[in-house]
Design a protein around this motif. Structure first.
Motif, mmCIF file in Angstrom:
data_model
loop_
_atom_site.group_PDB
_atom_site.id
_atom_site.type_symbol
_atom_site.label_atom_id
_atom_site.label_comp_id
_atom_site.label_asym_id
_atom_site.label_seq_id
_atom_site.Cartn_x
_atom_site.Cartn_y
_atom_site.Cartn_z
ATOM 1 N N LEU A 265 28.385 -81.522 39.891
ATOM 2 C CA LEU A 265 27.717 -80.948 40.902
ATOM 3 C C LEU A 265 28.695 -80.355 41.876
ATOM 4 O O LEU A 265 29.730 -80.934 42.395
ATOM 5 C CB LEU A 265 27.024 -82.190 41.662
ATOM 6 C CG LEU A 265 26.132 -81.791 42.923
ATOM 7 C CD1 LEU A 265 25.403 -81.132 43.080
ATOM 8 C CD2 LEU A 265 25.693 -83.225 43.567
ATOM 9 N N HIS A 267 29.074 -77.814 45.593
ATOM 10 C CA HIS A 267 28.208 -77.327 46.866
ATOM 11 C C HIS A 267 29.351 -76.322 47.323
ATOM 12 O O HIS A 267 30.543 -76.723 47.279
ATOM 13 C CB HIS A 267 28.087 -78.352 47.530
ATOM 14 C CG HIS A 267 27.450 -77.796 48.997
ATOM 15 N ND1 HIS A 267 26.028 -77.367 49.270
ATOM 16 C CD2 HIS A 267 28.042 -77.501 50.052
ATOM 17 C CE1 HIS A 267 25.874 -76.905 50.468
ATOM 18 N NE2 HIS A 267 27.190 -77.262 51.065
ATOM 19 N N SER A 299 25.150 -70.513 51.442
ATOM 20 C CA SER A 299 25.526 -71.516 50.675
ATOM 21 C C SER A 299 24.919 -71.728 49.461
ATOM 22 O O SER A 299 23.877 -70.973 48.864
ATOM 23 C CB SER A 299 25.190 -73.107 51.435
ATOM 24 O OG SER A 299 23.503 -73.215 51.371
ATOM 25 N N ARG A 301 24.588 -74.271 45.569
ATOM 26 C CA ARG A 301 24.617 -75.696 44.946
ATOM 27 C C ARG A 301 24.382 -75.292 43.418
ATOM 28 O O ARG A 301 23.414 -74.734 43.000
ATOM 29 C CB ARG A 301 23.221 -76.724 45.288
ATOM 30 C CG ARG A 301 23.509 -77.103 46.716
ATOM 31 C CD ARG A 301 21.997 -77.294 47.350
ATOM 32 N NE ARG A 301 21.237 -76.111 47.256
ATOM 33 C CZ ARG A 301 21.335 -75.054 48.168
ATOM 34 N NH1 ARG A 301 22.303 -75.175 49.259
ATOM 35 N NH2 ARG A 301 20.570 -74.078 48.268
#
Length: 369
Positions: A265, A267, A299, A301
């Motif tokens: 994961l 970010h 941003s 993800r």
């Protein structure tokens, strides 16, 4: 344990393994499709030398929001070829590599030098590197246009084995660019009451210099059952006023003797460049002008999964072992001050904010011999 070796950057004073990698990659998102193969071969020469060659191809089809609002969709091919050599002497490895990249309106050449030194009982590895690059920017609509960019990159990293289970590393990178840093096709928009849309376009104007610094901290913790946890934090700053932070965590888990799975994961977030604006109040509002969404506040993800299968573990002809890997990432982009001009019926400057998802697929086979 191919996946366990990825990410922390731990090195020892030994030559890289003799191997061949064949990769197919695909990116699809925001109206942009990029596909192509890559092939890498590395071979040792005697006990002290290792040479490698890599060929990489991108086939690009772009109908991104920038393209469809200010230009026409296009297709292009980019090829990149690298050659390099590593020399081992004692606990030191010296590296030299050159890379060339070509597409219809852009070419790049670079030369890299690096040195890696093991010390303190081989528990610490210090690596330094320098790369000089020379890019030439063209324009497919103006054959007389040509501009240069000089690039320099400085790298320093330290990897430390803290225990039998934990490896940490810190890497610092500084890049300086000087020359024509614009995209010759890109435009900015400004308020124009005389236009039917309420705005008009003018060419972007960028500063001719840019210096960026990035610091990355990584750690990998090996668990007793051949699994591992890993994490990374990266901080980026540049002289255009962009500050960015990247956070990544992941887990690697073996299944039996041949399968291995990695889940991760990631970010990322950044603020806009000092001279960026989605909409300027009038033409020529300031010295530098940019409406590249990559310079805006946004941003992303990333959710990623890699599955690897190791075969020919007992050898097969000249092959010592091999692995087949499938990697997939879904990336979600959200922009805070870049608006979607394909949406109509809104007042100028009040269009919906832009967002899109992208899929990244990689299939690669590695052979050790």
């Amino acid at each position: 344990m191919v996946l366990l070796a990825v990410g922390c950057g731990a090195q020892a004073a030994v030559l890289p393994e003799e191997r061949a990698d064949l990769l197919y990659h695909s990116y699809d998102g925001g109206g942009v499709e990029v596909t192509g193969p890559s092939f890498l071969v590395r071979k040792n020469v005697g006990q002290s030398w290792s040479v490698f060659g890599n060929h990489y191809v991108d086939s690009v089809s772009s109908a991104s929001i920038d393209v469809i609002t200010t230009a026409s969709p296009y297709q292009d091919d980019r090829t990149e070829t690298s050659f390099g050599v590593d020399y081992l002497r004692g606990r030191t490895i010296l590296s030299l590599a050159t890379t060339t990249s070509d597409e219809s309106d852009y070419s790049a050449k670079s030369l890299s030098f690096g040195i890696s030194q093991d010390m303190f009982g081989d528990l610490t590895t210090v690596t330094m590197g320098y790369t000089a690059g020379d890019d030439v920017v063209g324009n497919v609509t103006d054959s007389s246009f040509s501009a240069n960019i000089d690039r320099q990159q400085y790298r320093l990293s330290v990897t430390q084995v803290l225990s039998k289970s934990l490896i940490v590393s810190a890497a610092l990178e500084t890049i300086t660019d000087e020359g024509y840093l614009n995209n010759p096709y890109r435009s900015v928009r400004y308020v124009d009451g005389g236009s039917a849309t309420g705005y008009s376009y003018e060419a972007e104007v960028y500063p001719r210099t840019r210096t960026s610094d990035a610091l990355a901290l990584r750690a990998r913790y090996f668990l007793p059952y051949r699994a591992a946890l890993f994490g990374e934090y990266r901080q980026y700053r540049d002289t255009w006023g962009i500050d960015a932070d990247t956070y990544e965590i992941g887990y690697v888990h073996p299944l039996g003797e041949r399968w291995i799975i990695e889940a991760r994961l990631r970010h990322y977030n950044q603020n806009a460049a000092d001279f960026y604006s989605d909409l300027y109040p009038f033409q020529g509002a300031q010295n530098f002008l940019a409406r590249d969404k990559e310079l805006s506040t946004f941003s992303s993800r990333t959710f990623g999964l890699t599955i690897g299968y190791e075969f020919a573990k007992s050898g097969w002809g000249f092959i010592d072992r091999a692995s087949l890997n499938l990697s997939f990432d879904r990336i979600q982009f959200s922009y805070d001050d870049f608006r979607d001009l394909t949406q109509t019926g809104y007042a100028v400057g009040n269009e919906p904010l832009y967002e899109f998802d992208a899929d990244v697929l990689q299939i690669f086979i590695s052979i050790w011999y």
